[in-house]
Structures are given as structure tokens and as C-alpha cells.
Design an enzyme around this catalytic site. Structure first.
Site, mmCIF file in Angstrom:
data_model
loop_
_atom_site.group_PDB
_atom_site.id
_atom_site.type_symbol
_atom_site.label_atom_id
_atom_site.label_comp_id
_atom_site.label_asym_id
_atom_site.label_seq_id
_atom_site.Cartn_x
_atom_site.Cartn_y
_atom_site.Cartn_z
ATOM 1 N N ALA A 78 0.850 -1.191 0.000
ATOM 2 C CA ALA A 78 0.000 0.000 0.000
ATOM 3 C C ALA A 78 0.887 1.243 0.000
ATOM 4 O O ALA A 78 1.817 1.342 0.801
ATOM 5 C CB ALA A 78 -0.919 -0.007 1.214
ATOM 6 N N GLY A 119 2.143 -5.840 8.120
ATOM 7 C CA GLY A 119 1.935 -4.416 7.853
ATOM 8 C C GLY A 119 1.038 -4.198 6.653
ATOM 9 O O GLY A 119 -0.083 -4.693 6.596
ATOM 10 N N ASP A 120 1.546 -3.443 5.682
ATOM 11 C CA ASP A 120 0.772 -3.153 4.467
ATOM 12 C C ASP A 120 1.312 -3.935 3.276
ATOM 13 O O ASP A 120 1.180 -3.491 2.129
ATOM 14 C CB ASP A 120 0.773 -1.650 4.179
ATOM 15 C CG ASP A 120 2.188 -1.093 3.985
ATOM 16 O OD1 ASP A 120 3.151 -1.795 4.336
ATOM 17 O OD2 ASP A 120 2.322 0.029 3.475
ATOM 18 N N GLU A 121 1.909 -5.090 3.530
ATOM 19 C CA GLU A 121 2.504 -5.918 2.473
ATOM 20 C C GLU A 121 1.671 -7.181 2.262
ATOM 21 O O GLU A 121 1.359 -7.900 3.209
ATOM 22 C CB GLU A 121 3.939 -6.295 2.845
ATOM 23 C CG GLU A 121 4.652 -7.097 1.769
ATOM 24 C CD GLU A 121 6.056 -7.493 2.170
ATOM 25 O OE1 GLU A 121 6.857 -7.790 1.284
ATOM 26 O OE2 GLU A 121 6.351 -7.516 3.391
#
Length: 230
Positions: A78, A119-121
Site C-alpha cells: 500500500a 503491515g501493508d505488504e
């Protein structure tokens, strides 16, 4: 009068024995269902519903072994996620991650391995023929760049960096964790080639040899891209 005659129905000794024996079995069945639910919960990220890293890896390996060169691995980050958290709050950030999880699931389909790596991965492994690859990656770019509407009505502009890799670039049939790791490293390198550009980048053979630190590439090899202009 015999007391048994006053009962609406008589329970035979055998039936009573079976009924009594069934009580602990029923208890164990309930326990087994609860245990299964707890185990299933450990496989899924509670926020997005996506597979956690270990469960994703196991499913991805099976898909690679089964479908070989028809598989595509996609890495997603993201964009500007910290900015969303800082400016709109962590609840908004969670809503964005949940939306990304739902969109990745819808895009990949039920047979794919879709995981939140942390996280955002995110990572996706799916069967995807080469003649449909460009079109599907363009579709994913559009989906992940569609604004997210929060519960309170606010709209959040979102974006994602996307890198993809295929086994044929490695020059060998992918069968194990080591090859999965190589594909993820290539897709990650491609992702960083297209970071913040609004395009999905498909890894080339050059990405397999790019020096990296913790999976993050150094240098900029040639790329093929699909998607929106930055």
C-alpha cells in the site's frame, strides 16, 4: 402398578448405555469443532481475513507444484500508508487494509493463495495464463487505486505498488520453498522498480540477479509495466 408402566416410553438398558456413552463423545465433538475454529483462526489474519505468512506459504507451494509455469506471483505494498494512519487515524488505516484484503481476494479468486505478509505488504499466488496476464494486472491496478469509503462517509484516496513474477523467468519449474522465495524476491524487485508509479511491473530475468538487502533491491533493471500513469 409397576413404576415403569407409568412412563410414556421405556428406555432399554442397551439404549441407556448408548445414550450415556454418547455424552462424552458429544463433548469431544464440541471440543474438536472449537479446536478446529481456533486452528483456522491462527491461519487467518483477523483484520483482513487473508492467510498469515505460514499458511500462505504452504498454499503457495502447492499451487506452484500443481500449475508450474502457469502461476503468477504478485507482491503488493500500500502506498503512503503511514500518511493515512497519521492524518486519518489507525481506524482508517485498518479500513484501508481490510479493503485491500477484500479486493485482492475478489481479484484472485477462491483457488489462489492470498496472504498478508505483515503491515501493508500482501502477496498473491494464482494460476494465470500468460495471454491474460497483462489484462488481469491492469484490472488489479484499477481495483487497488479505487478510493475507500469509511464507515463515517469519508473517502480515502488509496494507491498500491505492484510487482509480479513468473516461474518461466527463472528457467526452471518451481517446486519448493526456495523457488517461492526466489519468485517473491523477483516480484519485490519489480515492485520497487514501479514504486509510486501507479503501474504493475512484471519481473524480467534481470531481476533474478539484482543484489538485494532483506529482499529489497539495489539498482534498476529493465521492466515491463501495466496500469495507470502516475
Amino acid at each position: 402398578m409397576n413404576s415403569a408402566a407409568r412412563l410414556p416410553g421405556r428406555i432399554s438398558p442397551n439404549a441407556l448405555l448408548i445414550t450415556t456413552a454418547a455424552v462424552p463423545l458429544t463433548g469431544w465433538a464440541v471440543h474438536a469443532v472449537a479446536l478446529h475454529k481456533r486452528l483456522a483462526a491462527t491461519r487467518r489474519d483477523p483484520l483482513t481475513g487473508l492467510l498469515r505468512r505460514d499458511a500462505y506459504t504452504a498454499r503457495a507451494r502447492r499451487l506452484l507444484a500443481r500449475h508450474g509455469d502457469d502461476v503468477t506471483l504478485v507482491m503488493v505494498d500500500a502506498d503512503h500508508f503511514k500518511q493515512i494512519n497519521d492524518s486519518l487515524g489507525h481506524a482508517a488505516g485498518d479500513a484501508v487494509l481490510a479493503a485491500f484484503g477484500a479486493r485482492l481476494t475478489a481479484w484472485a479468486g477462491p483457488r489462489a493463495a492470498v496472504g498478508r505478509l505483515g503491515g501493508d505488504e500482501f502477496a498473491v499466488v494464482l494460476e494465470l495464463a500468460s495471454d491474460r496476464r497483462a489484462q488481469r494486472l491492469e484490472q488489479l491496478v484499477r481495483m487497488l487505486h479505487t478510493p475507500v469509503v469509511l464507515d463515517d462517509g469519508r473517502t480515502v484516496d488509496v494507491a498500491a505498488s505492484i510487482g509480479a513474477a513468473t516461474p518461466d523467468v527463472l528457467g526452471t519449474r518451481v517446486l519448493g520453498t526456495r523457488d517461492l522465495t526466489a519468485l517473491q524476491r523477483m516480484a519485490d524487485a519489480a515492485l520497487y522498480d514501479g514504486k509510486h508509479t501507479g503501474r504493475a511491473v512484471l519481473a524480467t530475468r534481470q531481476h533474478a540477479t539484482v543484489p538485494s538487502i532483506n529482499g529489497r533491491r539495489i539498482g534498476r533493471p529493465g521492466t515491463a509495466t501495466w496500469g495507470r500513469a502516475a
